[in-house]
Design a protein around this motif. Structure first.
Motif, PDB file in Angstrom:
ATOM      1  N   THR A   3       0.855  -1.185   0.000  1.00 50.05           N
ATOM      2  CA  THR A   3       0.000   0.000   0.000  1.00 50.05           C
ATOM      3  C   THR A   3       0.889   1.232   0.000  1.00 50.05           C
ATOM      4  O   THR A   3       2.059   1.167   0.376  1.00 50.05           O
ATOM      5  N   LEU A   4       0.325   2.334  -0.408  1.00 52.63           N
ATOM      6  CA  LEU A   4       1.037   3.606  -0.414  1.00 52.63           C
ATOM      7  C   LEU A   4       0.170   4.625   0.299  1.00 52.63           C
ATOM      8  O   LEU A   4      -1.015   4.751   0.008  1.00 52.63           O
ATOM      9  N   ALA A   5       0.749   5.332   1.252  1.00 53.91           N
ATOM     10  CA  ALA A   5       0.019   6.359   1.989  1.00 53.91           C
ATOM     11  C   ALA A   5       0.860   7.621   2.042  1.00 53.91           C
ATOM     12  O   ALA A   5       2.089   7.570   1.991  1.00 53.91           O
ATOM     13  N   THR A   6       0.213   8.733   2.143  1.00 51.31           N
ATOM     14  CA  THR A   6       0.896  10.006   2.326  1.00 51.31           C
ATOM     15  C   THR A   6       1.112  10.231   3.816  1.00 51.31           C
ATOM     16  O   THR A   6       0.229   9.966   4.626  1.00 51.31           O
ATOM     17  N   TYR A   7       2.306  10.725   4.191  1.00 45.66           N
ATOM     18  CA  TYR A   7       2.636  11.004   5.589  1.00 45.66           C
ATOM     19  C   TYR A   7       3.014  12.472   5.699  1.00 45.66           C
ATOM     20  O   TYR A   7       3.890  12.933   4.972  1.00 45.66           O
ATOM     21  N   GLU A  60      -8.214   6.384   7.496  1.00 45.87           N
ATOM     22  CA  GLU A  60      -8.579   5.505   6.383  1.00 45.87           C
ATOM     23  C   GLU A  60      -9.766   6.126   5.668  1.00 45.87           C
ATOM     24  O   GLU A  60     -10.835   6.288   6.263  1.00 45.87           O
ATOM     25  N   LEU A  61      -9.559   6.493   4.414  1.00 47.18           N
ATOM     26  CA  LEU A  61     -10.600   7.092   3.588  1.00 47.18           C
ATOM     27  C   LEU A  61     -11.012   6.110   2.499  1.00 47.18           C
ATOM     28  O   LEU A  61     -10.234   5.211   2.162  1.00 47.18           O
ATOM     29  N   PRO A  62     -12.186   6.305   1.920  1.00 45.60           N
ATOM     30  CA  PRO A  62     -12.489   5.500   0.745  1.00 45.60           C
ATOM     31  C   PRO A  62     -11.418   5.758  -0.321  1.00 45.60           C
ATOM     32  O   PRO A  62     -11.209   6.880  -0.746  1.00 45.60           O
ATOM     33  N   GLY A  63     -10.659   4.742  -0.663  1.00 47.75           N
ATOM     34  CA  GLY A  63      -9.649   4.875  -1.707  1.00 47.75           C
ATOM     35  C   GLY A  63      -8.242   5.143  -1.230  1.00 47.75           C
ATOM     36  O   GLY A  63      -7.328   5.213  -2.036  1.00 47.75           O
ATOM     37  N   GLY A  64      -8.004   5.311   0.061  1.00 48.29           N
ATOM     38  CA  GLY A  64      -6.640   5.578   0.483  1.00 48.29           C
ATOM     39  C   GLY A  64      -6.492   5.869   1.958  1.00 48.29           C
ATOM     40  O   GLY A  64      -7.452   5.858   2.714  1.00 48.29           O
ATOM     41  N   THR A  65      -5.262   6.151   2.338  1.00 49.49           N
ATOM     42  CA  THR A  65      -4.904   6.417   3.728  1.00 49.49           C
ATOM     43  C   THR A  65      -4.047   7.670   3.795  1.00 49.49           C
ATOM     44  O   THR A  65      -3.169   7.870   2.960  1.00 49.49           O
ATOM     45  N   ILE A  66      -4.305   8.483   4.799  1.00 49.01           N
ATOM     46  CA  ILE A  66      -3.433   9.614   5.134  1.00 49.01           C
ATOM     47  C   ILE A  66      -2.806   9.264   6.475  1.00 49.01           C
ATOM     48  O   ILE A  66      -3.497   8.800   7.383  1.00 49.01           O
ATOM     49  N   ALA A  67      -1.515   9.472   6.602  1.00 52.58           N
ATOM     50  CA  ALA A  67      -0.827   9.215   7.859  1.00 52.58           C
ATOM     51  C   ALA A  67      -0.042  10.461   8.240  1.00 52.58           C
ATOM     52  O   ALA A  67       0.276  11.297   7.396  1.00 52.58           O
ATOM     53  N   GLY A  68       0.270  10.588   9.526  1.00 56.20           N
ATOM     54  CA  GLY A  68       1.035  11.752   9.953  1.00 56.20           C
ATOM     55  C   GLY A  68       1.419  11.688  11.410  1.00 56.20           C
ATOM     56  O   GLY A  68       1.037  10.769  12.132  1.00 56.20           O
TER      57      GLY A  68
END
Length: 146
Positions: A3-7, A60-68
């Motif tokens: 998976t790929l998430a933005t941090y 966790e959003l529909p279609g992806g993940t944001i992390a921070g």
């Protein structure tokens, strides 16, 4: 499964929690926040973290993940810039407009109006109140063919 998430690192104790709660209010999704006070002390840390500082958060959003997480003490990050953006691709123009309006109503500002794009569909950009640029894209049926 890969998976790929933005941090994103936000400056200030608890600022990540505030930002992620704001994003959850806009998009919905499942929010998890872990503070340094929630974890046992870690040997070798170059600083003593504030127990209220966010060590890791995910939305966790529909279609992806944001992390921070909250930035390390003494480190300064420029968040507001146009060199990057969070690209959210949707299927519905009105849904995208609704998210953009929620961001503006929440203290954000339009960077590029959400309008028909030369490549088809609709595209626009908004800075949220934290300085993060969000690009919204709704593809059209007249997308260029390769």
């Amino acid at each position: 499964m890969a998976t790929l998430a933005t941090y994103i690192a936000y400056e200030g104790v608890g600022s990540t929690k505030t930002a992620f709660e704001h994003y959850r209010d806009i998009f919905g999704g499942e929010l998890k926040v872990l503070t340094y006070g929630d974890v046992p002390p870690m040997e070798g840390m170059p600083f003593t973290p504030d127990p209220n500082s966010v060590a890791h958060a995910t939305l966790e959003l529909p279609g992806g993940t944001i992390a921070g997480g909250d930035a390390m003490p003494g480190e300064s990050y420029v968040v507001k810039d146009t060199v990057y953006s969070m690209l959210y691709t949707l299927d519905d123009v009105e849904e995208a407009r609704g998210y953009i309006q929620k961001m503006v109503d929440g203290g954000g500002s339009i960077n590029m109006p959400f309008e028909p794009a030369p490549w088809g569909g609709h595209y626009g950009q908004v800075f949220d109140k934290f300085g993060v640029m969000w690009s919204f894209d709704v593809g059209g049926t007249d997308q260029p063919q390769e």
